[in-house]
Structures are given as C-alpha cells and as structure tokens.
Design a protein around this motif. Sequence first.
Motif, mmCIF file in Angstrom:
data_model
loop_
_atom_site.group_PDB
_atom_site.id
_atom_site.type_symbol
_atom_site.label_atom_id
_atom_site.label_comp_id
_atom_site.label_asym_id
_atom_site.label_seq_id
_atom_site.Cartn_x
_atom_site.Cartn_y
_atom_site.Cartn_z
ATOM 1 N N ASP A 63 13.698 48.725 -36.472
ATOM 2 C CA ASP A 63 15.038 48.300 -36.053
ATOM 3 C C ASP A 63 15.308 48.601 -34.587
ATOM 4 O OD1 ASP A 63 15.112 51.038 -36.472
ATOM 5 O OD2 ASP A 63 17.160 51.028 -37.224
ATOM 6 N N GLU A 64 14.597 49.546 -34.005
ATOM 7 C CA GLU A 64 14.752 49.859 -32.588
ATOM 8 C C GLU A 64 13.573 50.692 -32.122
ATOM 9 O OE1 GLU A 64 17.707 53.700 -33.094
ATOM 10 O OE2 GLU A 64 18.571 51.746 -32.719
ATOM 11 N N PRO B 262 14.137 40.585 -33.250
ATOM 12 C CA PRO B 262 14.108 40.784 -34.703
ATOM 13 C C PRO B 262 14.826 39.677 -35.480
ATOM 14 C CG PRO B 262 14.496 42.875 -33.623
ATOM 15 C CD PRO B 262 14.547 41.818 -32.549
#
Length: 105
Positions: A10-11, A56
């Motif tokens: 996610d990061e 993403p």
Amino acid sequence: EETLVVFSADEGWPLGEHEFVGFARSWIHNERDHVPLVIKMPGGSAGGRSPSLVTPADIGPTIEEALGFEPNESLDQRSLVPILLGEPTGAREYIVSGLNDEEYA
C-alpha cells in the motif's frame, strides 16, 4: 500456468534516507510513493521490467482484463496488460500523489 500472481504494497517504507526509519513524519518522498509491483500473467514469462509509470489503482483493471473481462478504466486507472505483453502503450507522463490533504507531489 493458469495463475495470475500480483504482489504489491500500500505504500513504501523509508529506511533512513531522510534521517528516520518508517513514518515518524510522513513527508512525500520517493521512498514513500515508490511501492513494489510484481505481476506474472498466466503462461507468461518472468523477469521483465518496465520503466512505465503505474499506480496501485491500475491493479484492478489489470486483473479484470487478465481474467477475460472488459477492464473498468478511467483517467486514474488503466489495465497494465499491454505493458505486461510488451505492447506499445500511451504511457503516463506523470502521477499525482497526496498525503492527508496536506501535501501533494
């Protein structure tokens, strides 16, 4: 041969590049926005690398198209299947990133 494999996060995670590890203060830097993305198409070969700018949000349309559905694409998201197949594409020139409605890059 019949499995689609997608690996991402996610990061990103800073590892001391700006005098801290993790997100003691989450300034927007490449270390935060640059996340891993590994995709292996069913029957595809492994080991390719692309300089294309992706996000993403592209994962959903990519899975849809890889499974034979019409990808739900928009200005913000697009299927990566053409990139994975080595076809020429209209690559992105930039990506906008934000953090808590306070910082943008």
